[in-house]
Design a protein around this motif. Structure first.
Motif, short mmCIF file in Angstrom:
data_model
loop_
_atom_site.label_atom_id
_atom_site.label_comp_id
_atom_site.label_asym_id
_atom_site.label_seq_id
_atom_site.Cartn_x
_atom_site.Cartn_y
_atom_site.Cartn_z
N THR A 1 -12.31 3.76 -5.19
CA THR A 1 -11.25 3.12 -5.97
C THR A 1 -9.99 3.98 -5.95
O THR A 1 -10.02 5.17 -5.67
N ALA A 2 -8.86 3.33 -6.26
CA ALA A 2 -7.58 4.04 -6.28
C ALA A 2 -7.54 5.03 -7.45
O ALA A 2 -8.23 4.88 -8.45
N VAL A 3 -6.71 6.06 -7.29
CA VAL A 3 -6.53 7.05 -8.33
C VAL A 3 -5.84 6.43 -9.54
O VAL A 3 -4.89 5.66 -9.39
N ASP A 4 -6.32 6.74 -10.73
CA ASP A 4 -5.67 6.31 -11.97
C ASP A 4 -4.69 7.41 -12.39
O ASP A 4 -5.10 8.48 -12.82
N SER A 5 -3.41 7.13 -12.24
CA SER A 5 -2.39 8.13 -12.56
C SER A 5 -1.80 7.94 -13.95
O SER A 5 -0.72 8.44 -14.25
N GLY A 6 -2.53 7.24 -14.81
CA GLY A 6 -2.03 6.98 -16.16
C GLY A 6 -1.90 8.23 -17.01
O GLY A 6 -1.07 8.29 -17.93
N ALA B 1 0.83 -1.21 0.00
CA ALA B 1 0.00 0.00 0.00
C ALA B 1 0.86 1.26 0.00
O ALA B 1 0.60 2.20 -0.75
N ALA B 2 1.90 1.28 0.83
CA ALA B 2 2.77 2.46 0.89
C ALA B 2 3.49 2.67 -0.44
O ALA B 2 3.61 3.81 -0.92
N ASP B 3 3.94 1.58 -1.07
CA ASP B 3 4.61 1.71 -2.36
C ASP B 3 3.67 2.30 -3.41
O ASP B 3 4.08 3.11 -4.25
N GLY B 4 2.40 1.92 -3.35
CA GLY B 4 1.42 2.47 -4.28
C GLY B 4 1.25 3.97 -4.11
O GLY B 4 1.12 4.72 -5.09
N ILE B 5 1.26 4.43 -2.86
CA ILE B 5 1.15 5.86 -2.58
C ILE B 5 2.35 6.61 -3.16
O ILE B 5 2.20 7.64 -3.84
N LEU B 6 3.53 6.09 -2.92
CA LEU B 6 4.75 6.74 -3.42
C LEU B 6 4.76 6.81 -4.94
O LEU B 6 5.14 7.82 -5.54
N GLN B 7 4.34 5.73 -5.57
CA GLN B 7 4.34 5.68 -7.04
C GLN B 7 3.35 6.68 -7.62
O GLN B 7 3.63 7.34 -8.63
N THR B 8 2.18 6.81 -6.99
CA THR B 8 1.18 7.75 -7.50
C THR B 8 1.65 9.19 -7.34
O THR B 8 1.51 10.01 -8.26
N LEU B 9 2.21 9.53 -6.18
CA LEU B 9 2.74 10.88 -5.97
C LEU B 9 3.84 11.19 -6.98
O LEU B 9 3.88 12.29 -7.56
N ASP B 10 4.71 10.22 -7.20
CA ASP B 10 5.81 10.41 -8.14
C ASP B 10 5.29 10.61 -9.56
O ASP B 10 5.80 11.44 -10.32
N GLN C 1 -3.94 15.32 -17.06
CA GLN C 1 -5.39 15.41 -16.99
C GLN C 1 -5.87 15.33 -15.55
O GLN C 1 -6.78 16.06 -15.14
N LEU C 2 -5.25 14.45 -14.76
CA LEU C 2 -5.64 14.30 -13.36
C LEU C 2 -5.36 15.57 -12.58
O LEU C 2 -6.18 16.02 -11.77
N LEU C 3 -4.21 16.19 -12.81
CA LEU C 3 -3.86 17.42 -12.11
C LEU C 3 -4.85 18.54 -12.44
O LEU C 3 -5.27 19.30 -11.56
N LEU C 4 -5.22 18.66 -13.71
CA LEU C 4 -6.20 19.68 -14.10
C LEU C 4 -7.54 19.44 -13.42
O LEU C 4 -8.20 20.38 -12.96
N GLN C 5 -7.94 18.18 -13.34
CA GLN C 5 -9.19 17.84 -12.68
C GLN C 5 -9.13 18.20 -11.19
O GLN C 5 -10.09 18.76 -10.63
#
Length: 284
Positions: free
Chosen positions: A228-233, A34-43, A237-241
């Motif tokens: 659900t988890a954030v889709d950072s693909g 779970a922590a690795d997922g958080i770090l990857q999404t922020l990055d 677009q996500l930042l604008l949203q």
């Protein structure tokens, strides 16, 4: 990510540090990866934190030291109450009462004067008899009577796990946090944490509690409600949203910008006052 971006923009716009801490004390609720997922999404979104990631599970000696200090001042006592016994002891809500119909009630103090068998499993509660007043820089001046809202609250659970309030206060102190930005759903926690800071002789710092994201029924998005988890693909677009949800009104010309360009615009134009006195933002 909504709150993380707000914290990042607030810190960067004030030339401050944005620190990352993983709250991993509650072992039954901590899942591998779970922590690795958080770090990857922020990055992926370009939200780069300052310094090393802090893990609360590595700070246990600091928490025990704080408990020993509070105990030496006579501010702690053991509590053997169970959730079931407290639930059965809750008073019946009287007609025309201003008390909330749902939610936790203040701890009634059953164990405060009761002599305990130290061999029995017990939590540790801190005496909380004060009224805490503070100014939230978004929600305005606030005042909480701890006896009426929480009562004496737990700092260490029966299973030995350090409670959220104590861990947060100790970690914030050692990280030299001067400003805390978080969701308004944690506003009630602030009075408890300021109370602990006062008892431990720590600086209080500033607080800003921003709105939470809710669904069409007004329910906060969270793990508990199945969000659900954030889709950072597509980070741009996500930042604008997210900027739009944060009431920052990003211009149309950012539609073709990169994630880093959008973040630079967000820092330069960050206006936290757009979130003043708002409790919730509906999405979608």
């Amino acid at each position: 990510m909504f709150t993380a971006l707000a914290g990042f923009l607030q810190a960067r716009s004030q030339n401050g540090l944005w620190l990352l801490r993983i709250d991993d004390l509650d072992a039954p609720r901590t899942f591998p990866g779970a922590a690795d997922g958080i770090l990857q999404t922020l990055d992926a979104l370009g939200l780069q934190w300052d310094g090393a990631v802090a893990y609360q599970s590595k700070h246990l000696p600091l928490y025990r030291e704080a408990l020993d200090l509070l105990d030496s001042k006579g501010l702690l006592y053991p509590c053997t109450c169970s959730r079931k016994s407290l639930g059965e002891a809750q008073p019946v809500r009287q007609e025309n009462s201003s008390a909330p119909e749902t939610g936790p009630r203040p701890y009634p103090g059953f164990c405060a004067l009761r002599k305990q068998n130290p061999d029995l499993p017990h939590a540790l509660r801190v005496k909380a008899r004060d009224t805490i007043s503070f100014i939230d820089h978004l929600q305005g001046p606030l005042s909480y009577s701890l006896p009426d809202t929480t009562g004496d609250f737990i700092l260490r659970r029966k299973d030995g796990i350090i409670a959220y309030h104590l861990a947060t206060v100790i970690d914030d102190y050692h990280a030299q946090i001067t400003e805390t930005l978080r969701g308004i759903d944690l506003l009630d926690s602030t009075a408890c944490q300021i109370h602990l800071k006062n008892l431990l002789g720590m600086p209080v710092g500033d607080y800003l509690h921003i709105p939470v994201l809710v669904d069409a029924q007004g329910v906060k998005y969270s793990k508990q409600t199945g969000a659900t988890a954030v889709d950072s693909g597509n980070p741009a677009q996500l930042l604008l949203q997210l900027l739009a949800l944060l009431k920052q009104n990003p211009p149309l010309e950012l539609s073709d910008a990169s994630a880093m360009e959008i973040l630079r615009w967000g820092v330069a134009h960050w206006d936290i006052d757009q979130l003043r006195n708002i409790a919730a933002i509906r999405y979608p």
